[in-house]
Design a protein around this motif. Structure first.
Motif, PDB file in Angstrom:
ATOM      1  N   ILE A  21       0.833  -1.203   0.000  1.00  0.00           N
ATOM      2  CA  ILE A  21       0.000   0.000   0.000  1.00  0.00           C
ATOM      3  C   ILE A  21       0.866   1.251   0.000  1.00  0.00           C
ATOM      4  CG2 ILE A  21      -1.664   1.317   1.361  1.00  0.00           C
ATOM      5  CD1 ILE A  21      -2.898  -1.305   2.238  1.00  0.00           C
ATOM      6  N   ALA A  22       1.942   1.236   0.786  1.00  0.00           N
ATOM      7  CA  ALA A  22       2.851   2.385   0.809  1.00  0.00           C
ATOM      8  C   ALA A  22       3.470   2.612  -0.566  1.00  0.00           C
ATOM      9  CB  ALA A  22       3.938   2.160   1.855  1.00  0.00           C
ATOM     10  N   HIS A  23       3.859   1.534  -1.231  1.00  0.00           N
ATOM     11  CA  HIS A  23       4.449   1.632  -2.571  1.00  0.00           C
ATOM     12  C   HIS A  23       3.464   2.243  -3.560  1.00  0.00           C
ATOM     13  CE1 HIS A  23       4.945  -0.243  -6.617  1.00  0.00           C
ATOM     14  NE2 HIS A  23       6.162   0.230  -6.474  1.00  0.00           N
ATOM     15  N   ARG A  24       2.229   1.751  -3.547  1.00  0.00           N
ATOM     16  CA  ARG A  24       1.232   2.232  -4.505  1.00  0.00           C
ATOM     17  C   ARG A  24       0.900   3.712  -4.295  1.00  0.00           C
ATOM     18  NH1 ARG A  24      -2.696   0.010  -7.848  1.00  0.00           N
ATOM     19  NH2 ARG A  24      -3.559   1.740  -9.050  1.00  0.00           N
ATOM     20  N   LEU A  25       0.725   4.119  -3.044  1.00  0.00           N
ATOM     21  CA  LEU A  25       0.375   5.503  -2.764  1.00  0.00           C
ATOM     22  C   LEU A  25       1.507   6.455  -3.122  1.00  0.00           C
ATOM     23  CD1 LEU A  25      -1.482   5.116   0.652  1.00  0.00           C
ATOM     24  CD2 LEU A  25      -2.497   5.612  -1.569  1.00  0.00           C
ATOM     25  N   LEU A  26       2.718   6.112  -2.738  1.00  0.00           N
ATOM     26  CA  LEU A  26       3.856   6.987  -3.019  1.00  0.00           C
ATOM     27  C   LEU A  26       4.135   7.068  -4.511  1.00  0.00           C
ATOM     28  CD1 LEU A  26       6.208   5.955  -0.076  1.00  0.00           C
ATOM     29  CD2 LEU A  26       5.046   8.148  -0.380  1.00  0.00           C
ATOM     30  N   GLU A  27       3.959   5.956  -5.234  1.00  0.00           N
ATOM     31  CA  GLU A  27       4.154   5.979  -6.678  1.00  0.00           C
ATOM     32  C   GLU A  27       3.099   6.847  -7.363  1.00  0.00           C
ATOM     33  OE1 GLU A  27       6.498   4.532  -8.835  1.00  0.00           O
ATOM     34  OE2 GLU A  27       7.625   4.388  -6.966  1.00  0.00           O
ATOM     35  N   ASP A  28       1.908   6.937  -6.762  1.00  0.00           N
ATOM     36  CA  ASP A  28       0.840   7.774  -7.315  1.00  0.00           C
ATOM     37  C   ASP A  28       0.930   9.219  -6.843  1.00  0.00           C
ATOM     38  OD1 ASP A  28      -0.133   5.586  -8.640  1.00  0.00           O
ATOM     39  OD2 ASP A  28      -1.727   5.153  -7.200  1.00  0.00           O
ATOM     40  N   GLY A  29       1.984   9.533  -6.096  1.00  0.00           N
ATOM     41  CA  GLY A  29       2.163  10.906  -5.631  1.00  0.00           C
ATOM     42  C   GLY A  29       1.322  11.274  -4.428  1.00  0.00           C
ATOM     43  N   ILE A  30       0.866  10.270  -3.657  1.00  0.00           N
ATOM     44  CA  ILE A  30       0.031  10.505  -2.484  1.00  0.00           C
ATOM     45  C   ILE A  30       0.840  10.182  -1.235  1.00  0.00           C
ATOM     46  CG2 ILE A  30      -2.102   9.866  -1.286  1.00  0.00           C
ATOM     47  CD1 ILE A  30      -3.202   8.966  -3.992  1.00  0.00           C
ATOM     48  N   GLN A  31       0.827  11.091  -0.273  1.00  0.00           N
ATOM     49  CA  GLN A  31       1.550  10.863   0.980  1.00  0.00           C
ATOM     50  C   GLN A  31       0.683  10.069   1.953  1.00  0.00           C
ATOM     51  OE1 GLN A  31       2.961  14.539   2.700  1.00  0.00           O
ATOM     52  NE2 GLN A  31       4.846  14.456   1.533  1.00  0.00           N
ATOM     53  N   PRO A  32       1.110   8.867   2.345  1.00  0.00           N
ATOM     54  CA  PRO A  32       0.339   8.102   3.332  1.00  0.00           C
ATOM     55  C   PRO A  32       0.770   8.458   4.754  1.00  0.00           C
ATOM     56  CG  PRO A  32       2.081   6.734   2.411  1.00  0.00           C
ATOM     57  CD  PRO A  32       2.204   8.084   1.756  1.00  0.00           C
ATOM     58  N   LEU A  33      -0.202   8.644   5.627  1.00  0.00           N
ATOM     59  CA  LEU A  33       0.077   8.942   7.034  1.00  0.00           C
ATOM     60  C   LEU A  33      -0.448   7.785   7.873  1.00  0.00           C
ATOM     61  CD1 LEU A  33       1.127  10.780   9.223  1.00  0.00           C
ATOM     62  CD2 LEU A  33      -1.030  12.045   9.161  1.00  0.00           C
ATOM     63  N   PHE A  34       0.472   6.948   8.351  1.00  0.00           N
ATOM     64  CA  PHE A  34       0.127   5.779   9.142  1.00  0.00           C
ATOM     65  C   PHE A  34       0.562   5.993  10.586  1.00  0.00           C
ATOM     66  CE2 PHE A  34       0.958   3.605   4.917  1.00  0.00           C
ATOM     67  CZ  PHE A  34      -0.393   3.505   4.603  1.00  0.00           C
ATOM     68  N   PRO A  35      -0.045   5.273  11.536  1.00  0.00           N
ATOM     69  CA  PRO A  35       0.332   5.436  12.944  1.00  0.00           C
ATOM     70  C   PRO A  35       1.583   4.643  13.305  1.00  0.00           C
ATOM     71  CG  PRO A  35      -1.394   3.800  12.769  1.00  0.00           C
ATOM     72  CD  PRO A  35      -1.176   4.336  11.375  1.00  0.00           C
TER      73      PRO A  35
END
Length: 205
Positions: free
Chosen positions: A13-27
């Motif tokens: 999930i981190a790979h997909r979001l970052l590749e799409d230019g979206i910053q993921p914020l996880f706890p």
């Protein structure tokens, strides 16, 4: 930015979001290492030589990559048997320490950097006031603790209609606070053509 709970904190999930230019914020997730033993963060990763260095200054070399996409690094049992850190490192009979690293682990490192960015902690705290509240309402008032229909398509239709109604109620409250007439808002909704609703994918997929 996407704010999600620990269940979505995975390399894929981190790979997909970052590749799409979206910053993921996880706890923050607590390490699962057995109490009294070295955690994975205490083993230094050498990117150039693709190996790990343990607290006892021994090298864990690359062994193989399993089907789940994790690279396995193993130590030499002969070296570990004489190490003074053995009791805090591994309980294996052959004294071999193994560490796994996902092929997309660098994306998880970027995620940790995002988590430590100033201000993001306060952003994540807002999640329980918004998203968690919606989930709770869906479970308590709309029967989302259990699936009530057979088949993915029917549940997608139920979920789509339910959350659409919840969004409309929320929108009506917002507009009322801004001075809109709620009755007028409902009349506008009634003017929406039926075909515009029926052609939505989640109704017929």
């Amino acid at each position: 930015m996407v704010v999600a709970d620990a269940g979505y904190k995975t390399p894929a999930i981190a790979h997909r979001l970052l590749e799409d230019g979206i910053q993921p914020l996880f706890p923050y997730t607590r390490p699962k290492t057995k109490e009294g033993f070295f955690g994975k963060h205490e083993f230094a990763y050498d990117e150039y030589y693709d190996c790990y260095i343990c607290p006892g200054v021994h090298i864990l070399t690359y062994s193989t990559t399993n089907r789940n996409g994790y690279k396995e690094y193993k130590s030499y049992g002969e070296h570990c048997a004489e190490c003074h850190c053995l009791s805090k490192c591994t309980e294996s009979k052959d004294h071999v320490k193994q560490i796994t690293r996902h092929v997309w682990e660098e994306y998880m490192e970027v995620v940790e950097d995002i988590r430590h960015t100033i201000g993001n902690r306060q952003i994540y705290q807002l999640r329980k006031e918004t998203i968690e509240r919606i989930f709770g309402t869906a479970k308590e008032q709309h029967g989302f603790r259990y699936t009530q229909y057979v088949g993915k398509a029917r549940m997608e239709m139920k979920a789509g209609l339910t959350f659409a109604c919840m969004n409309l109620k929320k929108l009506a409250k917002i507009l009322e606070k801004r001075g809109w007439n709620t009755v007028r808002f409902l009349l506008i909704l009634k003017k929406i053509k039926r075909k515009e609703v029926l052609k939505e994918k989640w109704c017929w997929a």
